[in-house]
Design a protein around this motif. Structure first.
Motif, PDB file in Angstrom:
ATOM      1  N   LEU A 572      31.354  60.293  31.170  1.00 27.13           N
ATOM      2  CA  LEU A 572      32.221  60.842  32.066  1.00 27.13           C
ATOM      3  C   LEU A 572      31.600  61.018  33.538  1.00 27.13           C
ATOM      4  CD1 LEU A 572      34.075  63.666  29.967  1.00 27.13           C
ATOM      5  CD2 LEU A 572      35.005  61.334  30.710  1.00 27.13           C
ATOM      6  N   LEU A 573      30.439  61.680  33.407  1.00 30.75           N
ATOM      7  CA  LEU A 573      29.736  62.155  34.592  1.00 30.75           C
ATOM      8  C   LEU A 573      29.147  60.866  35.573  1.00 30.75           C
ATOM      9  CD1 LEU A 573      28.237  64.091  36.361  1.00 30.75           C
ATOM     10  CD2 LEU A 573      26.200  64.115  35.052  1.00 30.75           C
ATOM     11  N   PRO A 574      28.557  59.978  35.026  1.00 32.16           N
ATOM     12  CA  PRO A 574      28.519  58.738  36.117  1.00 32.16           C
ATOM     13  C   PRO A 574      29.752  58.005  36.426  1.00 32.16           C
ATOM     14  CG  PRO A 574      27.661  58.128  34.102  1.00 32.16           C
ATOM     15  CD  PRO A 574      28.094  59.471  33.860  1.00 32.16           C
ATOM     16  N   GLY A 575      30.611  57.981  35.493  1.00 28.39           N
ATOM     17  CA  GLY A 575      31.737  57.369  35.737  1.00 28.39           C
ATOM     18  C   GLY A 575      32.896  58.101  37.097  1.00 28.39           C
ATOM     19  N   ALA A 576      32.759  59.516  36.835  1.00 26.31           N
ATOM     20  CA  ALA A 576      33.097  60.387  37.861  1.00 26.31           C
ATOM     21  C   ALA A 576      32.679  60.172  39.490  1.00 26.31           C
ATOM     22  CB  ALA A 576      33.479  61.645  37.314  1.00 26.31           C
ATOM     23  N   TRP A 577      31.276  60.110  39.264  1.00 25.28           N
ATOM     24  CA  TRP A 577      30.231  59.934  40.387  1.00 25.28           C
ATOM     25  C   TRP A 577      30.768  58.471  41.172  1.00 25.28           C
ATOM     26  CZ3 TRP A 577      26.813  56.204  42.123  1.00 25.28           C
ATOM     27  CH2 TRP A 577      26.034  56.591  43.129  1.00 25.28           C
ATOM     28  N   ILE A 599      40.062  45.367  27.581  1.00 19.06           N
ATOM     29  CA  ILE A 599      39.171  44.484  27.169  1.00 19.06           C
ATOM     30  C   ILE A 599      38.153  45.030  26.273  1.00 19.06           C
ATOM     31  CG2 ILE A 599      37.123  42.985  27.994  1.00 19.06           C
ATOM     32  CD1 ILE A 599      38.940  42.566  30.711  1.00 19.06           C
ATOM     33  N   LEU A 600      37.637  46.240  26.796  1.00 20.67           N
ATOM     34  CA  LEU A 600      36.787  46.822  25.601  1.00 20.67           C
ATOM     35  C   LEU A 600      37.340  47.130  24.470  1.00 20.67           C
ATOM     36  CD1 LEU A 600      35.031  49.565  27.882  1.00 20.67           C
ATOM     37  CD2 LEU A 600      33.875  47.880  26.721  1.00 20.67           C
ATOM     38  N   LEU A 601      38.640  47.525  24.113  1.00 19.48           N
ATOM     39  CA  LEU A 601      39.195  47.666  22.978  1.00 19.48           C
ATOM     40  C   LEU A 601      39.262  46.342  22.254  1.00 19.48           C
ATOM     41  CD1 LEU A 601      41.952  50.287  24.035  1.00 19.48           C
ATOM     42  CD2 LEU A 601      39.791  50.669  22.502  1.00 19.48           C
ATOM     43  N   CYS A 602      39.561  45.375  22.622  1.00 20.23           N
ATOM     44  CA  CYS A 602      39.663  44.277  22.162  1.00 20.23           C
ATOM     45  C   CYS A 602      38.240  43.768  21.646  1.00 20.23           C
ATOM     46  CB  CYS A 602      40.020  42.938  23.157  1.00 20.23           C
ATOM     47  SG  CYS A 602      41.855  43.094  23.682  1.00 20.23           S
ATOM     48  N   LEU A 603      37.254  43.997  22.325  1.00 23.63           N
ATOM     49  CA  LEU A 603      35.832  43.788  22.098  1.00 23.63           C
ATOM     50  C   LEU A 603      35.558  44.557  20.663  1.00 23.63           C
ATOM     51  CD1 LEU A 603      33.834  43.673  25.456  1.00 23.63           C
ATOM     52  CD2 LEU A 603      34.092  41.960  23.701  1.00 23.63           C
ATOM     53  N   PHE A 623      29.411  51.415  23.591  1.00 25.98           N
ATOM     54  CA  PHE A 623      31.012  51.229  23.621  1.00 25.98           C
ATOM     55  C   PHE A 623      31.448  52.554  24.131  1.00 25.98           C
ATOM     56  CE2 PHE A 623      35.133  50.109  22.933  1.00 25.98           C
ATOM     57  CZ  PHE A 623      35.671  51.143  22.043  1.00 25.98           C
ATOM     58  N   GLY A 624      30.952  53.796  23.607  1.00 25.85           N
ATOM     59  CA  GLY A 624      31.376  55.025  23.571  1.00 25.85           C
ATOM     60  C   GLY A 624      31.058  55.473  25.303  1.00 25.85           C
ATOM     61  N   PHE A 625      30.018  55.089  25.507  1.00 19.83           N
ATOM     62  CA  PHE A 625      29.612  55.506  27.166  1.00 19.83           C
ATOM     63  C   PHE A 625      30.350  54.722  28.000  1.00 19.83           C
ATOM     64  CE2 PHE A 625      26.513  57.232  29.662  1.00 19.83           C
ATOM     65  CZ  PHE A 625      26.234  56.553  30.879  1.00 19.83           C
ATOM     66  N   VAL A 626      30.557  53.425  27.769  1.00 20.98           N
ATOM     67  CA  VAL A 626      31.448  52.724  28.890  1.00 20.98           C
ATOM     68  C   VAL A 626      32.824  53.119  28.826  1.00 20.98           C
ATOM     69  CG1 VAL A 626      32.205  50.495  29.525  1.00 20.98           C
ATOM     70  CG2 VAL A 626      29.777  50.870  28.742  1.00 20.98           C
ATOM     71  N   ILE A 627      33.336  53.582  27.522  1.00 20.78           N
ATOM     72  CA  ILE A 627      34.798  54.034  27.751  1.00 20.78           C
ATOM     73  C   ILE A 627      35.103  55.487  28.334  1.00 20.78           C
ATOM     74  CG2 ILE A 627      36.432  55.145  26.152  1.00 20.78           C
ATOM     75  CD1 ILE A 627      36.875  52.295  25.360  1.00 20.78           C
ATOM     76  N   SER A 628      33.975  55.992  28.360  1.00 21.24           N
ATOM     77  CA  SER A 628      33.875  57.381  28.842  1.00 21.24           C
ATOM     78  C   SER A 628      33.771  57.360  30.245  1.00 21.24           C
ATOM     79  CB  SER A 628      33.067  58.688  27.947  1.00 21.24           C
ATOM     80  OG  SER A 628      31.784  58.226  28.346  1.00 21.24           O
ATOM     81  N   MET A 629      32.842  56.282  30.628  1.00 25.08           N
ATOM     82  CA  MET A 629      32.390  56.396  32.061  1.00 25.08           C
ATOM     83  C   MET A 629      33.683  55.731  32.765  1.00 25.08           C
ATOM     84  SD  MET A 629      29.221  54.063  33.354  1.00 25.08           S
ATOM     85  CE  MET A 629      29.978  52.580  33.729  1.00 25.08           C
ATOM     86  N   ILE A 630      34.501  54.930  32.220  1.00 23.34           N
ATOM     87  CA  ILE A 630      35.634  54.301  32.687  1.00 23.34           C
ATOM     88  C   ILE A 630      36.622  55.523  33.133  1.00 23.34           C
ATOM     89  CG2 ILE A 630      37.656  52.765  32.776  1.00 23.34           C
ATOM     90  CD1 ILE A 630      35.864  50.879  31.272  1.00 23.34           C
ATOM     91  N   CYS A 631      36.737  56.354  31.856  1.00 21.65           N
ATOM     92  CA  CYS A 631      37.663  57.539  31.904  1.00 21.65           C
ATOM     93  C   CYS A 631      37.456  58.343  32.970  1.00 21.65           C
ATOM     94  CB  CYS A 631      37.448  58.214  30.794  1.00 21.65           C
ATOM     95  SG  CYS A 631      38.556  59.843  30.467  1.00 21.65           S
ATOM     96  N   GLY A 632      35.968  58.669  33.119  1.00 21.07           N
ATOM     97  CA  GLY A 632      35.286  59.438  34.296  1.00 21.07           C
ATOM     98  C   GLY A 632      35.794  59.080  35.777  1.00 21.07           C
ATOM     99  N   PHE A 633      35.609  57.807  35.764  1.00 25.81           N
ATOM    100  CA  PHE A 633      35.857  56.852  36.985  1.00 25.81           C
ATOM    101  C   PHE A 633      37.346  57.172  37.587  1.00 25.81           C
ATOM    102  CE2 PHE A 633      35.248  53.664  39.927  1.00 25.81           C
ATOM    103  CZ  PHE A 633      36.282  52.671  40.106  1.00 25.81           C
ATOM    104  N   GLN A 634      38.148  57.126  36.532  1.00 26.84           N
ATOM    105  CA  GLN A 634      39.603  57.203  37.228  1.00 26.84           C
ATOM    106  C   GLN A 634      40.019  58.492  37.534  1.00 26.84           C
ATOM    107  OE1 GLN A 634      41.651  56.009  33.150  1.00 26.84           O
ATOM    108  NE2 GLN A 634      42.095  53.962  34.367  1.00 26.84           N
TER     109      GLN A 634
END
Lengths: 699, 393
Positions: A572-577, A599-603, A623-634
């Motif tokens: 979440l943190l790097p995503g939010a940053w 796309i990630l879910l399809c993968l 997978f977990g890291f990227v999902i939460s990064m995108i969540c934080g990004f939004q």
């Protein structure tokens, strides 16, 4: 107004994050120790927690309307309350359980829902309220203080708290000790905050002293608080997997796990049944595998003089306790293996004459893994040609209820694919004896031929397990009931029906109520907030899916699962940053982020379907890291789209929490049991598509 | 004084009222100074409007009911005295009011049929080594938290799979199974009273014995009618405490005590069963008072069984009863003067055997359901010739 630096407030936010995550995990474990530990309860506790925090966040809007204006000292007082509440809350959960419910009884869905809701409310509301309130305090001095920054700061605390608990506190501290340790930083930060504003010194230090006293009293009163009001445990340990207590009543020792009696040293009947039913079918057994042991089992197994007995127990604390209190004794050829049994069997190439599974009822995804198609296939690979596999589920006295019949049928249909002969034996437990040659029903005669003496079976078997009872159980199997497979755990669905039938209740009122609330909420929120809601839903859903899939392929490996959970927080943190740094085209970026999630879910689907246990652990972590990064990004994107006002910040926080609450509930309780992993993931993709559509329409 | 706005007033009022809502699943609760949850009562309630719209094939008009005004009826089978309006279902879930008439929905539709050794009931002083054709329809007027047959006792008749066996068929099937007795058991046979009594009358005519295995929660009139046709009974005395009856079972103590006294007056052979639930029924003082009552009102000759508790149904967070507690209770009861005291659910316990109350010699050795030693001659001790109470082969 006195000027204050941001640092003390930032410190408050971080230390609140640490305290809140540790408290959340402790409170969830506490509820599991007091109530049923099935997936429904786990999901419900998380749901309550997240919803109440979400409500607390919404209440912070009141602060924006001048109802309780944000000031630094008020934030300080709130933080002091937050220091005091967790310990008191845990004690209240323990003490009030026997006040509201009959001692020794399990509790149905609605009373559990009400109890958990009420006891979580004080801390949950406080927690939800404090985060946006901190932002408002920061904005007193700096009106442009970005909401995303508070989100990131909180995340630092959450990740730290999660890691602290999962990798350190769980091993070294009891719950109230963990509360003490996790809240000391918050207490210190609160004192620093008051020092920085140079106000209320006397009152603050008195109250801080009181808070410290409350924290410390928890540590001293902990052992006493574990006592139920009728008994005192002679042994108590918090293991990674739950609370272990041992009670002594005269000469009887009983081991409890999370409040449920597991083993006793005086249950000869079950020990004999568990051992002799399968062992009576095997000639000259040399290698035996037992997955979890019952008190008295090894004494019975000793009669067969096997060369090796491998005893696999996931929780080393359980095996220690069983040995310590004489429920199992070291015998010749015994080897104790503290590992997840599926992981053990996957790596081992040993062949056994008998595999005896003595696990509790499959009421969680964790235990269900030992009652699935993949497990039976794995077991078969490790059984000699004339060997036997035995496992059991809860039985019945005289009539098998429909949900139980379906459960037994599902298990029968699953295991009979791998073994040509399966015999069911009724009783307090229904035993499944599975092998590739004919299985004899006349067990006392088999034992007589082997010159094995028993106390219960030889004298009571024929009266309790009449031919008529055995025949009618074996004839009642429904071949149309779906098999129980890892990816689609049919037993879990049946477990829920069984649980509701036990209490003669139905979840319908709850489902209808929650659905109406959800609908109202959907109608009231804006498109951007819906994006956050759906992302929160999807992230929690993904986390549950990842842990679930990980367990299927690798087994229950506590440290690695803890790592997955930490990684889901850390992204979440790097995503939010990144989201905070990016300016312009917020709407498009939101839609791109949603597309990336799809796309990630399809993968994920591809990976699970075709990769399985060949996927390295790093894939799950990535997978977990990227999902939460995108969540934080939004998150910061939505805040900017909504103007970044105090109101929009609280709405964004609450959307995230409420989305996570529904994600937890629906994924654990509805989607995975009813649809399986693949279709659950497709469902999450559908949700993200809806979010994309909503944003596209708005554009 | 600061004025409060209308909005704030409404907000506060809603918050206060809503805060009470989550407590509703806990109603009714009374706080006490001493033991928590002291006044819990889990008794069932009439299911309002829950009866099926029409009768089905397996129903018959009920016995012992009274009609009231407005088409209501009051059932007279058990002390709950359910008052049913048209469309209501009784506490035991087996009786309905349709059009102002009380019907039993459990006639000819047993859901559970087995042939059991008679010792399983447990009946140790009635025709040992024989088998009992055991049947049950659904329903129970209690709500025991540890019910071992909850799948059929806590459900409605139409919620289970059942057979069709009207009384003549029951007799035929029992004879085919070579059973000497028919046992009305598993759930609570009081709830299918009409079915039970019709079978029992026929069984009598056909030379079969009738065994009533019950919680004893029945009114005197139906009990007197039942006593004319039953040959033996095992009745649970759950606890010698009205509070525990209400908290763990959803019944009351006195009606059960009355049942024992009635059966004693009617000279029906019966045996008492007491399940020793840890933390509730394992109080030696309570056991002593129970024995005193038995001796005073029934005498020393009725066998008393102390059974070991195992976690079950909703009472599944307690440990099993320690064996020494049962041993101690047996000794206590015998010291008090009860002649025949047994320990149940414990294999190979001395308390499984029958000893002569006079010469203390072993009369019947029981190993599970096997009887390796049998030292009675008729109804007398082989050694000292004392009469041993019971009905012997």
């Amino acid at each position: 107004m006195k000027k204050t630096s941001n640092s003390p407030i930032t410190l408050i936010v971080i230390t609140t994050g640490i305290s809140s995550v540790v408290t959340q995990l402790l409170i969830i474990r506490e509820f599991l120790a007091q109530f049923q530990g099935n997936e429904f309860i786990i999901a419900m506790i998380l749901f309550n927690w997240l919803i109440i925090s979400g409500i607390g966040t919404l209440l912070a809007i009141l602060a924006t309307k001048g109802f309780w204006r944000a000031t630094v000292s008020r934030l300080g007082w709130l933080s002091l309350c937050m220091v005091c509440v967790p310990g008191l809350q845990i004690m209240a959960i323990r003490y009030l359980r026997d006040y509201f419910f009959i001692h020794g009884s399990s509790v149905g869905f609605y009373p559990t829902l009400a109890y958990t809701f009420i006891t979580i409310t004080p801390y949950g509301l406080l927690l939800g309220f404090v985060l946006p309130y901190s932002l408002f305090v920061l904005r007193l001095k700096n009106p442009d203080y970005p909401g995303a920054l508070i989100y990131m700061t909180d995340n630092i605390g959450d990740v730290t708290g999660g890691a602290l608990f999962s990798f350190i506190l769980i091993y070294l501290a009891t719950p109230l000790q963990a509360v003490f340790l996790a809240n000391l930083p918050l207490l210190a930060a609160t004192c620093l905050l008051f020092i920085s504003i140079k106000k209320h010194y006397l009152m603050v230090f008195t109250c801080a002293g009181l808070a410290l006293a409350i924290l410390m009293s928890g540590v001293f009163l902990e052992r006493g608080s574990i006592n139920t009001f009728k008994d005192k445990p002679i042994y108590y340990k918090e293991s990674r997997y739950g609370r272990i207590t041992v009670y002594k009543d005269k000469e009887q020792f009983t081991v409890f796990m999370d409040g449920e009696p597991l083993f006793s040293n005086q249950n000869l009947t079950i020990a004999e049944e568990t051992v002799h039913y399968p062992m009576s079918q095997v000639d000259n057994p040399q290698n035996i595998l037992i997955i979890s042991a019952q008190g008295g089992m090894l004494e019975e197994l000793k009669k067969y003089r096997a060369a090796s007995i491998d005893y696999v127990e996931l929780d080393p604390e359980i095996s220690n306790v069983l040995f310590r209190f004489g429920m199992i004794k070291t015998i010749k050829g015994l080897r104790v293996i503290n590992q997840d049994a599926r992981a053990y069997l996957t790596k081992s190439d040993k062949i056994y004459d008998a595999i005896i599974v003595n696990l509790p009822e499959p009421e969680t995804f964790q235990i269900n893994r030992f009652f699935t198609d993949r497990f039976f296939s794995l077991a078969k690979q490790h059984i000699a040609k004339s060997g036997i596999l035995s496992f059991s589920v809860k039985g019945f006295d005289n009539y098998i209820a429909e949900a139980q019949r379906q459960k037994v049928s599902s298990l029968y249909n699953t295991v009979s694919k791998h073994f040509s002969h399966v015999l069911l034996l009724p009783g307090q437990k229904i035993f499944f004896l599975c092998g590739n040659r004919l299985i004899r029903k006349d067990i006392p005669e088999c034992l007589l031929e082997k010159k094995i003496q028993t106390s219960y079976i030889s004298n009571s078997y024929k009266g309790n397990l009449t031919n008529e009872r055995i025949t009618s159980l074996n004839n009642i199997i429904d071949p149309a009931v779906p098999e129980n497979i890892d990816e689609s755990p049919h037993l879990m669905k049946l477990m829920f029906s069984q649980w509701f039938a036990k209490f003669s209740t139905s979840p319908n009122k709850f489902i209808v109520g929650v659905s109406i609330l959800l609908l109202i909420y959907m109608v009231c929120i804006k498109a951007e907030t819906f994006v956050l809601f759906s992302t929160g839903f999807m992230t929690m859903g993904s986390e549950i899916l990842v842990i679930f899939a990980f367990q299927i392929f690798f087994g229950y490996i506590y440290l690695q699962i803890g790592l997955i959970i930490t990684v889901f927080l850390a992204g979440l943190l790097p995503g939010a940053w990144a989201g905070e740094k990016l300016r312009g085209c917020e709407k498009n970026m939101l839609m791109i982020a949603d597309s990336l999630l799809i796309i990630l879910l399809c993968l994920f689907i591809t990976g699970v379907k075709y990769g399985g246990d060949m996927l390295p652990v790093a894939c799950f972590l990535m997978f977990g890291f990227v999902i939460s990064m995108i969540c934080g990004f939004q998150f910061p994107l939505v805040l900017r789209l909504q103007g970044g006002s105090n109101r929009s910040v609280t709405q964004a926080f609450s959307a995230d929490l409420i989305g996570a609450a529904f994600g937890t509930l629906f994924t654990s309780v509805v989607l995975i049991p009813y649809l399986g992993i693949i279709w659950t993931t497709i469902g999450l993709i559908g949700l993200k598509l809806a979010s994309l559509t909503v944003m596209a329409i708005k554009t | 004084m600061k004025k409060i706005t209308r909005r704030r007033f409404l907000y506060y009022s809603t918050a206060i009222l809503s805060s009470a809502m989550p407590f509703s699943p806990f109603q009714p609760r009374v706080a006490t100074d001493s033991e928590a949850s002291q006044y819990n009562d889990i008794s069932g309630k009439v299911f309002k409007g829950n009866a099926p719209a029409k009768l089905w094939k397996w129903s018959c008009e009920g016995l012992f009911y009274t009609k009231l005004k407005k088409n209501r009826v009051v059932c007279g089978i058990c002390p709950h005295h359910c008052i049913l309006a048209p469309g209501d279902l009784s506490i035991c879930r087996s009786r309905v009011n349709i059009g102002g008439i009380l019907y039993s929905m459990g006639y000819g539709n047993p859901c559970s049929i087995h042939v059991d050794p008679i010792e399983k009931k447990p009946l140790f002083h009635f025709r040992p080594k024989t088998t009992a054709f055991s049947l049950a329809a659904t329903g129970c007027n209690f709500r025991c938290l540890n019910c071992q047959n909850w799948e059929i006792s806590q459900v409605k008749p139409w919620e289970v799979r059942h057979l069709e066996l009207f009384p003549p068929q029951v007799i035929a099937t029992a004879k085919q199974a070579k059973a000497k007795s028919i046992a009305y058991t598993y759930s609570e046979p009081t709830t299918f009273f009409e079915y039970m009594i019709d079978i029992a009358r026929l069984a009598r005519e056909q030379g079969l014995y009738n065994l009533w295995i019950s919680n004893g929660y029945i009114n005197k009139k139906p009990l007197l009618e039942l006593c004319k046709v039953i040959d033996a009974a095992n009745v649970n005395l759950k606890a010698y405490s009205d509070e525990i009856y209400r908290k763990l079972n959803g019944g009351r103590l006195q009606p059960v005590l009355n049942t024992f006294m009635t059966m004693h007056e009617q000279k029906v052979h019966f045996e008492l069963t007491n399940l020793v639930v840890p933390g509730y029924v394992d109080d030696p003082d309570m056991a002593k008072r129970m024995c005193e009552w038995i001796l005073k009102n029934l005498g020393p000759d009725y066998p008393l069984h102390f059974l070991r508790f195992f976690p079950k149904y909703k009472l599944d967070r307690l440990p099993p009863t320690p064996i020494s507690t049962l041993t101690r209770f047996r000794e206590l009861a015998m010291q008090e003067g009860i002649h025949y005291v047994y320990v149940g659910n414990v294999p190979n316990h001395e308390g499984n055997n029958t000893y002569c109350h006079n010469c203390k010699r072993l009369l019947i050795e029981r190993k599970g359901y096997f009887i390796p030693a049998y030292n009675l001659v008729g109804n007398r001790c082989k050694f000292c010739n004392s009469i041993i109470p019971g009905v012997w082969v």
